[in-house]
Design an enzyme around this catalytic site. Structure first.
Site, PDB file in Angstrom:
ATOM      1  N   VAL A 224       3.238  23.539 -17.879  1.00 13.55           N
ATOM      2  CA  VAL A 224       4.027  24.748 -17.571  1.00 13.55           C
ATOM      3  C   VAL A 224       4.176  25.506 -18.864  1.00 13.55           C
ATOM      4  CG1 VAL A 224       6.226  25.636 -16.954  1.00 13.55           C
ATOM      5  CG2 VAL A 224       5.427  23.569 -15.953  1.00 13.55           C
TER       6      VAL A 224
ATOM      7  N   THR B 109       5.127  30.319 -18.860  1.00 14.30           N
ATOM      8  CA  THR B 109       3.773  30.815 -18.649  1.00 14.30           C
ATOM      9  C   THR B 109       2.868  29.834 -17.909  1.00 14.30           C
ATOM     10  OG1 THR B 109       3.090  30.003 -20.806  1.00 14.30           O
ATOM     11  CG2 THR B 109       3.849  32.283 -20.683  1.00 14.30           C
ATOM     12  N   GLU B 110       3.413  28.716 -17.440  1.00 13.72           N
ATOM     13  CA  GLU B 110       2.618  27.813 -16.611  1.00 13.72           C
ATOM     14  C   GLU B 110       3.513  26.832 -15.874  1.00 13.72           C
ATOM     15  OE1 GLU B 110      -1.079  24.769 -17.373  1.00 13.72           O
ATOM     16  OE2 GLU B 110      -0.951  26.586 -18.595  1.00 13.72           O
ATOM     17  N   ASN B 111       3.479  26.893 -14.545  1.00 16.42           N
ATOM     18  CA  ASN B 111       4.266  25.985 -13.710  1.00 16.42           C
ATOM     19  C   ASN B 111       3.706  25.997 -12.299  1.00 16.42           C
ATOM     20  OD1 ASN B 111       7.268  26.054 -11.895  1.00 16.42           O
ATOM     21  ND2 ASN B 111       6.636  24.282 -13.058  1.00 16.42           N
TER      22      ASN B 111
ATOM     23  N   HIS C 197      -0.257  20.359 -17.685  1.00 16.03           N
ATOM     24  CA  HIS C 197       0.248  21.619 -18.113  1.00 16.03           C
ATOM     25  C   HIS C 197       1.680  22.072 -17.826  1.00 16.03           C
ATOM     26  CE1 HIS C 197      -3.803  21.607 -16.325  1.00 16.03           C
ATOM     27  NE2 HIS C 197      -3.219  21.787 -15.231  1.00 16.03           N
TER      28      HIS C 197
END
EC number: 3.2.1.21
Length: 570
Positions: free
Chosen positions: A12, A412-414, A11
Protein backbone atom coordinates in the site's frame (compact mmCIF):
# COMPACT_ATOMS: atom_id res chain seq x y z
CA UNK A 1 -5.83 -19.68 18.29
CA UNK A 2 -3.02 -18.17 16.21
CA UNK A 3 -1.37 -19.88 13.29
CA UNK A 4 2.19 -19.15 12.19
CA UNK A 5 2.45 -18.09 8.57
CA UNK A 6 5.58 -17.14 6.60
CA UNK A 7 5.38 -13.60 5.29
CA UNK A 8 4.86 -13.23 1.55
CA UNK A 9 5.66 -9.54 1.13
CA UNK A 10 3.99 -7.26 -1.37
CA UNK A 11 2.69 -3.85 -1.51
CA UNK A 12 0.00 0.00 0.00
CA UNK A 13 1.79 3.14 -0.85
CA UNK A 14 1.66 6.50 0.92
CA UNK A 15 3.13 9.88 -0.14
CA UNK A 16 4.47 11.55 3.00
CA UNK A 17 6.00 15.02 3.45
CA UNK A 18 9.18 14.53 5.44
CA UNK A 19 9.60 16.10 8.85
CA UNK A 20 12.22 15.27 11.44
CA UNK A 21 10.15 15.56 14.63
CA UNK A 22 8.91 12.38 16.31
CA UNK A 23 7.25 11.13 19.46
CA UNK A 24 6.66 7.76 21.10
CA UNK A 25 3.96 5.52 19.66
CA UNK A 26 1.54 4.08 22.22
CA UNK A 27 1.64 0.33 21.61
CA UNK A 28 -0.85 -0.36 24.41
CA UNK A 29 -3.63 1.72 22.85
CA UNK A 30 -5.66 -0.42 20.45
CA UNK A 31 -8.90 1.17 19.23
CA UNK A 32 -11.08 -1.06 17.04
CA UNK A 33 -14.39 0.76 17.02
CA UNK A 34 -17.44 0.48 14.80
CA UNK A 35 -17.80 1.86 11.28
CA UNK A 36 -17.42 5.64 11.08
CA UNK A 37 -19.65 7.67 8.76
CA UNK A 38 -18.12 10.87 7.48
CA UNK A 39 -16.27 12.39 4.54
CA UNK A 40 -12.70 13.33 3.76
CA UNK A 41 -11.51 16.95 3.63
CA UNK A 42 -12.22 18.97 0.51
CA UNK A 43 -9.54 18.40 -2.12
CA UNK A 44 -8.81 14.81 -1.08
CA UNK A 45 -7.24 13.01 -4.07
CA UNK A 46 -8.45 9.63 -5.39
CA UNK A 47 -6.81 7.33 -7.93
CA UNK A 48 -5.36 3.92 -8.81
CA UNK A 49 -2.04 2.56 -10.03
CA UNK A 50 0.06 0.02 -11.89
CA UNK A 51 3.68 -0.54 -12.93
CA UNK A 52 5.63 -0.90 -16.16
CA UNK A 53 6.59 -4.59 -16.19
CA UNK A 54 3.25 -5.66 -14.74
CA UNK A 55 1.07 -3.89 -17.32
CA UNK A 56 2.91 -2.62 -20.41
CA UNK A 57 3.81 -5.78 -22.32
CA UNK A 58 5.76 -4.94 -25.52
CA UNK A 59 8.80 -6.38 -23.74
CA UNK A 60 11.02 -6.35 -26.86
CA UNK A 61 9.30 -3.70 -29.01
CA UNK A 62 10.38 -0.28 -30.25
CA UNK A 63 13.97 -0.52 -29.02
CA UNK A 64 13.32 -1.55 -25.42
CA UNK A 65 16.21 -3.38 -23.75
CA UNK A 66 15.99 -6.45 -21.52
CA UNK A 67 15.24 -6.06 -17.83
CA UNK A 68 16.11 -8.49 -15.04
CA UNK A 69 12.43 -9.45 -14.96
CA UNK A 70 12.40 -10.27 -18.68
CA UNK A 71 15.25 -12.70 -18.10
CA UNK A 72 14.00 -14.07 -14.76
CA UNK A 73 10.47 -14.75 -16.01
CA UNK A 74 11.80 -16.63 -19.04
CA UNK A 75 13.58 -19.15 -16.82
CA UNK A 76 11.46 -22.26 -16.36
CA UNK A 77 10.13 -22.79 -12.88
CA UNK A 78 10.64 -19.25 -11.60
CA UNK A 79 7.06 -18.05 -12.18
CA UNK A 80 3.82 -19.90 -11.45
CA UNK A 81 2.78 -21.82 -14.59
CA UNK A 82 5.85 -20.27 -16.29
CA UNK A 83 3.88 -17.09 -17.02
CA UNK A 84 5.77 -14.00 -18.20
CA UNK A 85 5.02 -10.28 -18.52
CA UNK A 86 5.86 -10.34 -22.23
CA UNK A 87 2.36 -9.16 -23.16
CA UNK A 88 0.48 -8.79 -19.85
CA UNK A 89 -2.23 -6.10 -20.27
CA UNK A 90 -0.65 -4.66 -23.46
CA UNK A 91 -0.80 -1.28 -21.74
CA UNK A 92 1.88 -0.01 -24.12
CA UNK A 93 -0.75 -0.11 -26.87
CA UNK A 94 -3.96 0.35 -24.85
CA UNK A 95 -3.11 3.24 -22.52
CA UNK A 96 -5.62 5.55 -24.22
CA UNK A 97 -8.43 3.10 -23.51
CA UNK A 98 -7.25 2.79 -19.90
CA UNK A 99 -7.23 6.56 -19.42
CA UNK A 100 -10.83 6.59 -20.65
CA UNK A 101 -11.66 4.15 -17.84
CA UNK A 102 -9.91 6.43 -15.33
CA UNK A 103 -11.77 9.47 -16.60
CA UNK A 104 -15.11 7.69 -16.25
CA UNK A 105 -14.24 6.90 -12.61
CA UNK A 106 -13.29 10.56 -12.09
CA UNK A 107 -9.77 9.83 -10.86
CA UNK A 108 -7.72 12.75 -9.62
CA UNK A 109 -4.41 10.93 -10.15
CA UNK A 110 -2.85 7.82 -11.68
CA UNK A 111 0.34 6.17 -10.51
CA UNK A 112 2.65 4.35 -12.95
CA UNK A 113 6.34 3.58 -13.36
CA UNK A 114 8.84 4.32 -16.12
CA UNK A 115 10.76 1.32 -17.45
CA UNK A 116 14.49 2.06 -17.17
CA UNK A 117 15.43 -0.28 -20.09
CA UNK A 118 12.71 1.22 -22.28
CA UNK A 119 14.56 4.56 -21.98
CA UNK A 120 18.17 3.28 -21.67
CA UNK A 121 18.19 -0.17 -23.37
CA UNK A 122 21.67 -0.89 -22.00
CA UNK A 123 21.08 0.90 -18.71
CA UNK A 124 23.64 3.63 -19.42
CA UNK A 125 22.92 7.09 -20.81
CA UNK A 126 26.11 7.29 -22.89
CA UNK A 127 25.26 4.09 -24.78
CA UNK A 128 21.87 4.92 -26.24
CA UNK A 129 18.67 6.85 -25.49
CA UNK A 130 15.55 5.22 -26.92
CA UNK A 131 13.42 8.07 -28.26
CA UNK A 132 10.49 5.73 -28.97
CA UNK A 133 10.37 4.93 -25.27
CA UNK A 134 10.46 8.65 -24.47
CA UNK A 135 7.55 9.22 -26.86
CA UNK A 136 5.42 6.53 -25.21
CA UNK A 137 5.72 8.15 -21.78
CA UNK A 138 5.26 11.61 -23.28
CA UNK A 139 1.98 10.50 -24.84
CA UNK A 140 0.85 8.80 -21.62
CA UNK A 141 1.62 11.85 -19.47
CA UNK A 142 0.06 14.29 -21.92
CA UNK A 143 -3.17 12.33 -22.22
CA UNK A 144 -3.48 12.01 -18.45
CA UNK A 145 -3.11 15.77 -18.09
CA UNK A 146 -5.56 16.39 -20.94
CA UNK A 147 -8.10 14.47 -18.87
CA UNK A 148 -7.27 16.34 -15.64
CA UNK A 149 -5.54 13.31 -14.11
CA UNK A 150 -2.30 14.02 -12.24
CA UNK A 151 0.58 11.63 -13.06
CA UNK A 152 2.45 10.19 -10.06
CA UNK A 153 5.60 8.57 -11.42
CA UNK A 154 7.85 5.87 -9.97
CA UNK A 155 11.36 5.73 -11.40
CA UNK A 156 12.20 2.19 -10.29
CA UNK A 157 9.58 -0.53 -9.92
CA UNK A 158 12.02 -3.47 -9.91
CA UNK A 159 12.91 -3.65 -13.65
CA UNK A 160 16.68 -3.06 -13.62
CA UNK A 161 18.33 -3.24 -17.08
CA UNK A 162 19.73 -6.76 -17.48
CA UNK A 163 23.03 -5.42 -18.82
CA UNK A 164 23.73 -3.76 -15.47
CA UNK A 165 23.02 -7.00 -13.61
CA UNK A 166 25.34 -8.98 -15.88
CA UNK A 167 28.20 -6.45 -15.91
CA UNK A 168 28.10 -5.14 -12.36
CA UNK A 169 25.94 -7.54 -10.28
CA UNK A 170 23.15 -4.96 -10.13
CA UNK A 171 22.36 -3.50 -6.72
CA UNK A 172 25.25 -5.40 -5.14
CA UNK A 173 27.49 -2.82 -6.82
CA UNK A 174 27.75 0.82 -5.72
CA UNK A 175 28.11 1.90 -9.36
CA UNK A 176 24.30 1.57 -9.65
CA UNK A 177 24.04 4.84 -7.69
CA UNK A 178 25.43 6.91 -10.55
CA UNK A 179 23.74 4.91 -13.32
CA UNK A 180 20.36 5.31 -11.65
CA UNK A 181 20.99 9.01 -11.13
CA UNK A 182 21.69 9.43 -14.87
CA UNK A 183 18.39 7.71 -15.69
CA UNK A 184 16.45 9.81 -13.17
CA UNK A 185 18.08 13.02 -14.38
CA UNK A 186 17.00 12.32 -17.96
CA UNK A 187 13.43 11.68 -16.76
CA UNK A 188 13.44 15.01 -14.92
CA UNK A 189 14.77 16.70 -18.06
CA UNK A 190 12.23 15.15 -20.46
CA UNK A 191 9.11 14.82 -18.28
CA UNK A 192 9.62 17.13 -15.30
CA UNK A 193 7.88 20.11 -16.90
CA UNK A 194 4.64 18.09 -16.53
CA UNK A 195 5.32 15.53 -13.76
CA UNK A 196 5.32 17.06 -10.25
CA UNK A 197 5.26 13.90 -8.11
CA UNK A 198 8.24 11.55 -8.37
CA UNK A 199 9.04 8.43 -6.37
CA UNK A 200 12.58 7.09 -6.70
CA UNK A 201 11.94 3.47 -5.67
CA UNK A 202 8.89 1.31 -5.15
CA UNK A 203 9.14 -1.05 -2.19
CA UNK A 204 12.94 -1.46 -2.07
CA UNK A 205 12.36 -4.06 0.69
CA UNK A 206 11.24 -6.55 -1.95
CA UNK A 207 14.04 -5.61 -4.36
CA UNK A 208 16.58 -6.27 -1.61
CA UNK A 209 15.10 -9.25 0.28
CA UNK A 210 13.33 -11.14 -2.49
CA UNK A 211 15.87 -10.25 -5.15
CA UNK A 212 19.12 -10.85 -3.21
CA UNK A 213 18.18 -12.87 -0.08
CA UNK A 214 15.45 -15.41 -0.90
CA UNK A 215 15.79 -15.36 -4.71
CA UNK A 216 12.01 -15.38 -5.22
CA UNK A 217 12.21 -12.27 -7.40
CA UNK A 218 14.61 -11.09 -10.09
CA UNK A 219 17.55 -11.38 -10.28
CA UNK A 220 16.96 -14.49 -8.17
CA UNK A 221 20.12 -14.47 -6.00
CA UNK A 222 20.32 -16.13 -2.57
CA UNK A 223 23.03 -14.18 -0.78
CA UNK A 224 21.69 -14.97 2.66
CA UNK A 225 22.50 -12.60 5.49
CA UNK A 226 24.44 -10.14 3.33
CA UNK A 227 22.88 -9.61 -0.11
CA UNK A 228 19.74 -7.81 1.03
CA UNK A 229 21.63 -5.44 3.34
CA UNK A 230 24.15 -4.57 0.64
CA UNK A 231 21.47 -3.97 -2.00
CA UNK A 232 19.43 -1.80 0.37
CA UNK A 233 22.54 0.22 1.28
CA UNK A 234 23.14 1.12 -2.37
CA UNK A 235 19.43 1.79 -3.01
CA UNK A 236 19.32 4.29 -0.12
CA UNK A 237 22.42 6.03 -1.49
CA UNK A 238 20.90 6.11 -4.97
CA UNK A 239 17.67 7.60 -3.63
CA UNK A 240 19.59 10.33 -1.82
CA UNK A 241 21.68 11.20 -4.88
CA UNK A 242 18.59 11.49 -7.09
CA UNK A 243 16.87 13.71 -4.51
CA UNK A 244 19.90 16.03 -4.41
CA UNK A 245 20.07 16.09 -8.21
CA UNK A 246 16.46 17.24 -8.41
CA UNK A 247 16.93 19.68 -5.54
CA UNK A 248 19.95 21.42 -7.07
CA UNK A 249 19.16 21.23 -10.80
CA UNK A 250 15.39 21.06 -11.28
CA UNK A 251 13.34 22.08 -8.25
CA UNK A 252 13.47 25.85 -8.76
CA UNK A 253 12.15 25.64 -12.32
CA UNK A 254 9.86 22.58 -12.13
CA UNK A 255 8.43 22.98 -8.59
CA UNK A 256 8.01 19.22 -8.11
CA UNK A 257 8.44 16.79 -5.21
CA UNK A 258 10.66 13.70 -4.90
CA UNK A 259 10.08 10.87 -2.46
CA UNK A 260 10.29 7.09 -2.04
CA UNK A 261 7.62 4.40 -1.63
CA UNK A 262 8.09 1.87 1.16
CA UNK A 263 6.23 -1.31 2.01
CA UNK A 264 4.73 -1.11 5.49
CA UNK A 265 2.66 -4.02 6.68
CA UNK A 266 1.67 -3.55 10.30
CA UNK A 267 3.06 -5.64 13.18
CA UNK A 268 0.83 -5.89 16.26
CA UNK A 269 2.10 -7.35 19.56
CA UNK A 270 0.39 -10.64 20.40
CA UNK A 271 0.01 -9.29 23.93
CA UNK A 272 -0.04 -5.49 24.17
CA UNK A 273 0.70 -5.74 27.90
CA UNK A 274 3.85 -7.82 27.32
CA UNK A 275 6.98 -5.69 26.87
CA UNK A 276 8.83 -8.42 24.95
CA UNK A 277 5.98 -8.66 22.45
CA UNK A 278 5.88 -4.87 22.11
CA UNK A 279 9.62 -4.77 21.45
CA UNK A 280 9.32 -7.60 18.91
CA UNK A 281 6.49 -5.79 17.08
CA UNK A 282 8.46 -2.56 16.92
CA UNK A 283 11.47 -4.53 15.70
CA UNK A 284 9.29 -6.00 12.93
CA UNK A 285 8.26 -2.53 11.75
CA UNK A 286 11.80 -1.12 12.02
CA UNK A 287 13.35 -4.00 10.06
CA UNK A 288 10.63 -3.45 7.48
CA UNK A 289 9.75 0.21 6.91
CA UNK A 290 12.33 1.72 9.27
CA UNK A 291 15.21 0.04 7.41
CA UNK A 292 14.72 2.67 4.68
CA UNK A 293 12.68 5.42 6.34
CA UNK A 294 14.97 5.98 9.33
CA UNK A 295 18.11 6.76 7.27
CA UNK A 296 16.07 9.09 5.04
CA UNK A 297 14.57 10.95 8.01
CA UNK A 298 17.41 10.66 10.53
CA UNK A 299 20.53 9.79 8.54
CA UNK A 300 21.20 6.26 9.81
CA UNK A 301 19.70 2.80 10.24
CA UNK A 302 17.37 2.08 13.19
CA UNK A 303 19.40 1.45 16.31
CA UNK A 304 17.65 -1.88 16.84
CA UNK A 305 18.88 -3.11 13.43
CA UNK A 306 22.44 -2.05 14.20
CA UNK A 307 22.28 -3.75 17.61
CA UNK A 308 20.75 -7.05 16.54
CA UNK A 309 22.68 -7.58 13.30
CA UNK A 310 25.92 -6.40 14.90
CA UNK A 311 25.54 -8.77 17.85
CA UNK A 312 24.68 -11.76 15.67
CA UNK A 313 27.58 -10.98 13.32
CA UNK A 314 29.97 -10.97 16.30
CA UNK A 315 28.54 -14.27 17.56
CA UNK A 316 29.18 -15.73 14.12
CA UNK A 317 32.84 -14.76 14.37
CA UNK A 318 32.70 -11.92 11.87
CA UNK A 319 35.00 -8.95 12.39
CA UNK A 320 32.37 -6.41 11.27
CA UNK A 321 28.60 -6.28 11.14
CA UNK A 322 26.82 -7.69 8.11
CA UNK A 323 24.82 -4.44 8.10
CA UNK A 324 26.87 -1.87 6.15
CA UNK A 325 27.85 1.42 7.78
CA UNK A 326 27.20 4.96 6.57
CA UNK A 327 30.05 7.41 6.99
CA UNK A 328 29.42 10.70 8.80
CA UNK A 329 29.37 12.49 5.48
CA UNK A 330 26.90 10.00 4.01
CA UNK A 331 24.59 10.34 7.02
CA UNK A 332 24.40 14.09 6.52
CA UNK A 333 23.89 13.65 2.77
CA UNK A 334 21.05 11.11 3.18
CA UNK A 335 19.20 12.76 6.08
CA UNK A 336 16.11 14.69 4.98
CA UNK A 337 16.15 13.51 1.38
CA UNK A 338 12.42 13.25 0.87
CA UNK A 339 9.61 15.60 0.01
CA UNK A 340 7.14 12.77 0.52
CA UNK A 341 7.41 9.19 1.66
CA UNK A 342 5.55 6.33 -0.01
CA UNK A 343 4.26 3.54 2.23
CA UNK A 344 2.85 0.29 0.86
CA UNK A 345 0.28 -1.41 3.11
CA UNK A 346 -1.92 -4.44 2.53
CA UNK A 347 -2.10 -6.53 5.68
CA UNK A 348 -1.10 -7.09 9.32
CA UNK A 349 0.69 -9.75 11.39
CA UNK A 350 0.69 -10.54 15.08
CA UNK A 351 4.26 -10.53 16.36
CA UNK A 352 5.94 -12.25 19.30
CA UNK A 353 9.52 -12.71 20.49
CA UNK A 354 11.55 -15.74 19.38
CA UNK A 355 15.32 -16.15 19.73
CA UNK A 356 17.15 -17.66 16.77
CA UNK A 357 20.61 -19.01 17.68
CA UNK A 358 23.41 -17.47 15.61
CA UNK A 359 24.55 -21.00 14.73
CA UNK A 360 21.52 -21.39 12.45
CA UNK A 361 23.28 -19.27 9.83
CA UNK A 362 22.96 -15.79 8.41
CA UNK A 363 19.50 -14.56 7.45
CA UNK A 364 17.58 -11.30 7.41
CA UNK A 365 14.62 -13.18 8.90
CA UNK A 366 16.51 -14.79 11.80
CA UNK A 367 18.30 -11.51 12.53
CA UNK A 368 14.97 -10.10 13.73
CA UNK A 369 14.36 -12.67 16.52
CA UNK A 370 10.60 -12.75 16.10
CA UNK A 371 7.71 -14.85 14.83
CA UNK A 372 4.87 -13.69 12.59
CA UNK A 373 1.38 -15.03 13.36
CA UNK A 374 -2.06 -14.68 11.84
CA UNK A 375 -5.53 -15.09 13.27
CA UNK A 376 -7.36 -17.80 11.27
CA UNK A 377 -10.55 -15.72 11.60
CA UNK A 378 -9.04 -13.02 9.38
CA UNK A 379 -10.49 -13.14 5.82
CA UNK A 380 -8.00 -14.24 3.14
CA UNK A 381 -9.78 -14.16 -0.24
CA UNK A 382 -6.75 -14.44 -2.51
CA UNK A 383 -3.02 -14.22 -1.95
CA UNK A 384 -1.84 -16.52 0.83
CA UNK A 385 0.00 -13.64 2.51
CA UNK A 386 -2.85 -11.11 2.32
CA UNK A 387 -5.29 -11.20 5.23
CA UNK A 388 -7.86 -8.45 5.61
CA UNK A 389 -7.07 -6.69 8.90
CA UNK A 390 -8.40 -3.14 8.47
CA UNK A 391 -7.59 -1.87 11.97
CA UNK A 392 -3.89 -2.41 11.27
CA UNK A 393 -4.04 0.34 8.64
CA UNK A 394 -5.15 2.93 11.16
CA UNK A 395 -2.42 1.77 13.56
CA UNK A 396 0.20 2.11 10.83
CA UNK A 397 -0.89 5.61 9.84
CA UNK A 398 -0.78 6.74 13.46
CA UNK A 399 2.69 5.18 13.81
CA UNK A 400 3.90 7.21 10.82
CA UNK A 401 2.38 10.30 12.41
CA UNK A 402 4.23 9.83 15.70
CA UNK A 403 7.53 8.68 14.16
CA UNK A 404 7.87 11.43 11.57
CA UNK A 405 6.11 14.44 13.07
CA UNK A 406 2.69 14.08 11.43
CA UNK A 407 3.82 14.30 7.81
CA UNK A 408 1.50 14.92 4.88
CA UNK A 409 0.45 11.48 3.59
CA UNK A 410 -0.94 10.19 0.31
CA UNK A 411 -1.83 6.50 0.32
CA UNK A 412 -0.55 5.34 -3.04
CA UNK A 413 -1.15 1.58 -2.91
CA UNK A 414 -3.86 -0.45 -1.18
CA UNK A 415 -6.01 -3.34 -2.37
CA UNK A 416 -6.77 -7.05 -2.27
CA UNK A 417 -6.41 -9.95 -4.68
CA UNK A 418 -8.37 -13.03 -5.58
CA UNK A 419 -7.07 -16.35 -6.83
CA UNK A 420 -8.27 -17.49 -10.26
CA UNK A 421 -11.76 -18.86 -9.61
CA UNK A 422 -13.40 -21.94 -11.09
CA UNK A 423 -15.74 -19.63 -12.98
CA UNK A 424 -14.87 -15.97 -13.45
CA UNK A 425 -16.91 -13.78 -11.14
CA UNK A 426 -16.97 -10.03 -11.61
CA UNK A 427 -19.08 -9.60 -8.47
CA UNK A 428 -16.06 -9.16 -6.19
CA UNK A 429 -17.89 -8.57 -2.93
CA UNK A 430 -14.70 -9.31 -0.93
CA UNK A 431 -12.91 -6.42 -2.66
CA UNK A 432 -15.79 -4.04 -2.04
CA UNK A 433 -15.70 -5.02 1.64
CA UNK A 434 -11.91 -4.59 1.75
CA UNK A 435 -12.08 -1.10 0.23
CA UNK A 436 -14.94 -0.13 2.53
CA UNK A 437 -13.15 -1.29 5.67
CA UNK A 438 -9.63 -0.08 4.84
CA UNK A 439 -10.69 3.32 3.51
CA UNK A 440 -12.87 3.76 6.59
CA UNK A 441 -9.88 3.05 8.86
CA UNK A 442 -7.99 5.69 6.89
CA UNK A 443 -10.89 8.08 7.55
CA UNK A 444 -10.65 7.29 11.27
CA UNK A 445 -6.92 8.08 11.08
CA UNK A 446 -7.78 11.47 9.60
CA UNK A 447 -10.15 11.95 12.54
CA UNK A 448 -7.20 11.02 14.82
CA UNK A 449 -5.29 13.94 13.32
CA UNK A 450 -3.20 12.04 10.77
CA UNK A 451 -2.59 14.33 7.79
CA UNK A 452 -3.75 12.04 4.95
CA UNK A 453 -4.31 13.87 1.64
CA UNK A 454 -5.05 11.14 -0.92
CA UNK A 455 -5.61 7.45 -1.69
CA UNK A 456 -4.58 5.14 -4.54
CA UNK A 457 -6.32 1.81 -5.08
CA UNK A 458 -4.10 -1.09 -6.16
CA UNK A 459 -4.66 -1.74 -8.91
CA UNK A 460 -6.49 -0.35 -11.92
CA UNK A 461 -6.14 -3.60 -13.89
CA UNK A 462 -5.48 -7.27 -13.29
CA UNK A 463 -1.82 -7.68 -14.20
CA UNK A 464 1.31 -9.83 -13.96
CA UNK A 465 1.87 -10.55 -10.25
CA UNK A 466 5.59 -11.31 -10.18
CA UNK A 467 6.39 -14.90 -9.10
CA UNK A 468 2.64 -15.65 -8.93
CA UNK A 469 2.21 -14.85 -12.64
CA UNK A 470 -1.45 -14.34 -13.56
CA UNK A 471 -2.80 -16.60 -10.82
CA UNK A 472 -3.73 -13.64 -8.62
CA UNK A 473 -5.82 -10.63 -9.62
CA UNK A 474 -5.70 -7.24 -7.89
CA UNK A 475 -7.53 -5.23 -10.53
CA UNK A 476 -10.65 -3.14 -10.41
CA UNK A 477 -10.97 -4.24 -14.03
CA UNK A 478 -10.79 -7.89 -15.06
CA UNK A 479 -8.34 -8.47 -17.95
CA UNK A 480 -8.86 -11.48 -20.22
CA UNK A 481 -5.19 -12.43 -20.70
CA UNK A 482 -5.94 -15.31 -23.11
CA UNK A 483 -7.63 -12.98 -25.57
CA UNK A 484 -5.01 -11.34 -27.82
CA UNK A 485 -6.88 -8.03 -27.49
CA UNK A 486 -6.69 -8.14 -23.66
CA UNK A 487 -10.22 -6.73 -23.15
CA UNK A 488 -11.06 -5.08 -19.82
CA UNK A 489 -14.28 -5.82 -17.92
CA UNK A 490 -15.42 -3.79 -14.87
CA UNK A 491 -15.79 -5.69 -11.62
CA UNK A 492 -18.42 -4.61 -9.12
CA UNK A 493 -15.68 -2.84 -7.14
CA UNK A 494 -15.40 -0.31 -10.00
CA UNK A 495 -18.88 1.02 -9.26
CA UNK A 496 -18.32 0.76 -5.51
CA UNK A 497 -15.04 2.69 -5.55
CA UNK A 498 -16.57 5.19 -7.96
CA UNK A 499 -19.30 5.93 -5.39
CA UNK A 500 -16.72 6.40 -2.63
CA UNK A 501 -14.91 8.88 -4.90
CA UNK A 502 -18.06 10.82 -5.84
CA UNK A 503 -19.13 10.98 -2.18
CA UNK A 504 -15.57 11.72 -0.96
CA UNK A 505 -16.03 9.08 1.73
CA UNK A 506 -19.02 7.58 3.53
CA UNK A 507 -21.73 10.25 3.96
CA UNK A 508 -24.44 8.26 5.79
CA UNK A 509 -25.47 4.70 6.59
CA UNK A 510 -28.47 4.47 4.26
CA UNK A 511 -26.55 5.64 1.21
CA UNK A 512 -23.47 3.49 1.89
CA UNK A 513 -25.54 0.35 2.44
CA UNK A 514 -27.13 0.79 -1.01
CA UNK A 515 -23.77 0.97 -2.81
CA UNK A 516 -22.97 -2.74 -2.66
CA UNK A 517 -26.42 -3.74 -3.89
CA UNK A 518 -26.25 -1.31 -6.83
CA UNK A 519 -22.70 -2.37 -7.71
CA UNK A 520 -23.70 -6.05 -7.66
CA UNK A 521 -26.58 -5.35 -10.05
CA UNK A 522 -24.15 -3.93 -12.62
CA UNK A 523 -21.69 -6.81 -12.33
CA UNK A 524 -24.37 -9.45 -12.94
CA UNK A 525 -24.90 -8.20 -16.50
CA UNK A 526 -21.12 -7.87 -16.96
CA UNK A 527 -20.73 -11.51 -15.94
CA UNK A 528 -23.15 -12.54 -18.70
CA UNK A 529 -21.16 -10.51 -21.22
CA UNK A 530 -17.87 -12.04 -20.10
CA UNK A 531 -19.31 -15.55 -20.19
CA UNK A 532 -20.53 -15.08 -23.77
CA UNK A 533 -17.35 -13.51 -25.12
CA UNK A 534 -14.61 -16.13 -24.63
CA UNK A 535 -16.27 -18.90 -26.69
CA UNK A 536 -15.63 -16.98 -29.90
CA UNK A 537 -12.59 -14.93 -28.95
CA UNK A 538 -10.60 -17.96 -27.72
CA UNK A 539 -11.76 -20.52 -30.26
CA UNK A 540 -8.52 -20.33 -32.24
CA UNK A 541 -6.48 -20.67 -29.04
CA UNK A 542 -8.13 -23.66 -27.37
CA UNK A 543 -5.72 -26.18 -28.87
CA UNK A 544 -2.71 -24.08 -27.84
CA UNK A 545 -3.40 -23.61 -24.15
CA UNK A 546 -3.18 -26.06 -21.30
CA UNK A 547 -5.74 -24.33 -19.09
CA UNK A 548 -8.45 -22.38 -20.97
CA UNK A 549 -10.21 -19.53 -19.25
CA UNK A 550 -12.68 -20.74 -16.71
CA UNK A 551 -15.68 -19.31 -18.47
CA UNK A 552 -14.56 -20.92 -21.72
CA UNK A 553 -14.20 -24.20 -19.87
CA UNK A 554 -17.65 -23.88 -18.32
CA UNK A 555 -19.23 -23.16 -21.70
CA UNK A 556 -17.40 -25.98 -23.49
CA UNK A 557 -18.32 -28.52 -20.80
CA UNK A 558 -21.95 -27.44 -21.03
CA UNK A 559 -21.83 -27.82 -24.82
CA UNK A 560 -20.36 -31.33 -24.57
CA UNK A 561 -22.98 -32.34 -21.99
CA UNK A 562 -25.75 -31.00 -24.24
CA UNK A 563 -24.32 -32.92 -27.21
CA UNK A 564 -24.48 -36.19 -25.26
CA UNK A 565 -28.07 -35.47 -24.22
CA UNK A 566 -29.06 -34.84 -27.82
CA UNK A 567 -27.34 -38.00 -29.01
CA UNK A 568 -29.16 -40.03 -26.36
CA UNK A 569 -32.45 -38.48 -27.37
CA UNK A 570 -32.11 -39.19 -31.08
Amino acid sequence: MLLQRMLKPQHVLVLVLCVSASEDFDWTKSERGSFYYGTFPTGFSWGAGGSAYQTEGAWDKDGKGMSIWDVFAHKKGKIFLNDTGDHSCEGYYKFKDDITLMKDMKFNHYRFSISWPRIFPNGIKTDHINEKGIKYYDDLINMLLDNNITPIVTLYHWDLPQVLEEKYSGWQNVSMVNYFNDFANLCFERFGDRVKYWMTFNNPWSSAVEGYETGEHAPGLKLRGTGAYKAAHHIIKAHAKVWHTYDTQWRSKQKGLVGISLLADWGEPVDITNQRDIEAAERYVQFYMGWFATPIFNGDYPQVMKDYIGRKSAQQGLGISRLPVFSSQEKSYIKGTCDFLGIGHFTTRYITQKNYPSGRGNSYFTDRDLVELVDPRWPDPGSEWLYSVPWGFRRLLNFVKTQYGNPMIYVTENGVSEKVQRCTDLCDDWRMQYFKDYINEMLKAVKDGVNVKGYTAWSLLDKFEWDEGFSERFGLFYVDFLNKNKPRYPKASVQYYKRIISSNGFPNQREVESWKRKATETCSSSNQLLAADPLTSHMEMVTEIVVPTVCTLCILLAAVFLMFLLRGRF
